[in-house]
Design an enzyme around this catalytic site. Structure first.
Site, PDB file in Angstrom:
ATOM      1  N   GLN A  76     -19.753  89.893  39.763  1.00 48.18           N
ATOM      2  CA  GLN A  76     -20.756  89.695  38.717  1.00 48.18           C
ATOM      3  C   GLN A  76     -21.494  88.404  39.066  1.00 48.18           C
ATOM      4  OE1 GLN A  76     -19.417  88.788  34.731  1.00 48.18           O
ATOM      5  NE2 GLN A  76     -21.321  89.513  33.784  1.00 48.18           N
ATOM      6  N   HIS A 363      28.637  62.504  49.299  1.00 46.08           N
ATOM      7  CA  HIS A 363      27.700  61.418  49.036  1.00 46.08           C
ATOM      8  C   HIS A 363      26.718  61.222  50.191  1.00 46.08           C
ATOM      9  CE1 HIS A 363      31.426  60.267  46.828  1.00 46.08           C
ATOM     10  NE2 HIS A 363      31.991  60.366  48.018  1.00 46.08           N
ATOM     11  N   ARG A 440      32.488  53.141  68.770  1.00 41.02           N
ATOM     12  CA  ARG A 440      32.075  51.954  68.037  1.00 41.02           C
ATOM     13  C   ARG A 440      31.948  50.793  69.008  1.00 41.02           C
ATOM     14  NH1 ARG A 440      36.959  52.247  63.702  1.00 41.02           N
ATOM     15  NH2 ARG A 440      36.323  54.108  62.533  1.00 41.02           N
TER      16      ARG A 440
END
Length: 456
Positions: A76, A363, A440
């Site tokens: 339209q 966590h 480590r």
């Protein structure tokens, strides 16, 4: 009611000026999807043979957003009224079908109400959805003679007597395709607005001796339109209130129904408890005795029996077996899977990974592109380093593995059953069964160390 097939026209060409937005009005979301999508879904559930969407403003974005191939797009180019919009769609109407007219900014229309409207439509006549209002100001009035509908007069064109009428037009109607095309061709714009009103076909139908049957919606909210954000927010609350009521009556305990949002579909078992400010998106399934904490967001998830999602966790495209616990403040991204009894704690993120039966990541961890066995403990701060800047790689962890805190697993890497990884280890090679691995820097002690002094 006729036995013909049925198509639907949805008017969605308006600019939505009062939304003050670059987004076409009908694309503004209600309950997690565009307003007009609610209307399209209703049309599809009715069994429409075809859905014609009349569009104008923002057509490119509309077509990009609404991708259903069943939609027939009707342009339209100028917005000259509802009658003009229907004229654009008319060439697509079959003579022997019923045509139902809906609106893209009236999102809460129900399938039940539309089915009653279709059933009430007289053979060869019109079915019209109307409501009675205490204050009908601004709406088109239903004009009757001896109880029969003979026309609709818009508020601006109504006489003082007609403005006393409290039955108003909702704009939703159904008519035969052949008749509708003929009536549309007879419309003119000789009115206060200078527009082509679809409502004028009621008088044309009456002049042809056609019957006009009226039906009222079950709820006023079904026919309320959206012209501004205030109205949209009000309908959002109506919708959410209705969904909450259905869930409560079905046995789901919403601790505060006013603070729950359903933006999709929820399938549930028995004795579910959902705390405040929970958002459900997409398709979510909750098993029996599931508990959802405050502030959680669940999207496209399956949650097994007796599982608990603690507050402020976000789960998307994830699956939990029975007895799992998640959160608080956990994030499960697409592809996350938790086997029975698995635990994911606070500030843990899982993506495209499976956590085995009874395994725990309590966590501050990221587990991505990983397969983790049963009985595994993932220590705080563990990271699966799955991305080299170009490609993703997988981490495989067997059963009964202990992963110490602050471990980095540089994928691709495999950790066999029973292995132990000491805290602070960076794993770059496969680990054999029952091995202890640690990497480590040697701890150094410097006696009498003097801290640097800040210069004044």
């Amino acid at each position: 009611m006729s036995n013909s097939s049925m198509s639907v026209v949805i008017l969605a060409a308006g600019k939505g000026t009062r939304m003050y937005s670059d987004l076409p009005k009908v694309l503004h979301p209600l309950a997690g999807k565009p307003m007009v999508q609610h209307v399209i879904d209703a049309a599809m559930k009715l069994g429409a043979q075809q859905v014609h969407l009349v569009y104008g403003h923002g057509g490119e974005l509309l077509q990009k957003t609404l991708t259903d191939p069943a939609l027939n797009w009707v342009l339209q180019a100028e917005q000259l009224g509802t009658g003009h919009a229907m004229q654009q769609a008319a060439p697509h109407f079959a003579d022997d079908e019923d045509v139902l007219m809906l609106y893209g900014d009236v999102p809460l229309i129900s399938v039940d109400t539309l089915q009653r409207l279709l059933a009430a439509k007289p053979q060869g006549g019109i079915g019209l959805l109307t409501v009675k209002l205490d204050n009908p100001s601004g709406y088109g009035r239903i004009v009757r003679e001896n109880g029969d509908v003979v026309g609709i007069v818009e508020h601006k064109d109504a006489s003082d007597t007609q403005r006393e009428i409290n039955e108003i037009n909702t704009g939703i109607l159904v008519a035969n395709g052949r008749d509708l095309k003929r009536w549309l061709s007879l419309l003119n714009n000789n009115n206060a607005q200078g527009e082509f009103y679809i409502t004028d076909i009621i008088a044309l139908a009456h002049a042809d001796g056609k019957k006009i049957a009226t039906v009222h919606p079950a709820r006023l909210s079904e026919v309320e339109g959206v012209n501004n954000r205030l109205q949209l927010a009000a309908l959002e609350r109506v919708y959410q209130s209705e969904q909450a009521e259905k869930l409560l009556l079905a046995g789901v305990m919403l601790l505060d129904p006013a603070r729950f949002d359903l933006r999709g579909e929820l399938t549930h078992g028995r004795d579910i408890t959902i705390d405040t400010n929970v958002i459900i998106e997409g398709h979510v399934t909750l098993g029996d005795r599931v508990r959802i904490g405050t502030g959680c967001v669940l999207k496209n998830c399956v949650i097994g029996d007796d599982s608990e999602i603690s507050p402020y966790s976000v789960l998307e495209d994830s699956r939990l077996d029975a007895g799992c616990t998640v959160g608080p403040f956990a994030r499960l991204r697409p592809g996350a899977e938790l086997a029975e009894g698995a635990h994911v704690g606070n500030f843990v993120e899982i993506k495209k990974a499976r956590l085995g039966k009874g395994s725990k990541a309590g966590h501050l961890s990221y587990l991505g592109d990983a397969e983790i066995g049963s009985g595994v403990n993932i220590g705080a701060g563990t990271i699966t380093c799955n991305y080299d800047g170009a490609n993703k790689f997988k981490t495989i962890i067997g059963d009964d593995v202990f992963v110490g805190s602050d471990t980095q697993l540089v994928a691709p890497v495999t950790v066999a059953n029973g292995a132990t990884i000491a805290a602070g280890t960076t794993v770059t090679r496969d680990i054999a069964e029952n091995e202890l691995v640690l990497s480590r820097v040697k701890q150094v002690h410097v006696q009498g160390w003097q801290r640097p002094i800040k210069k004044k």
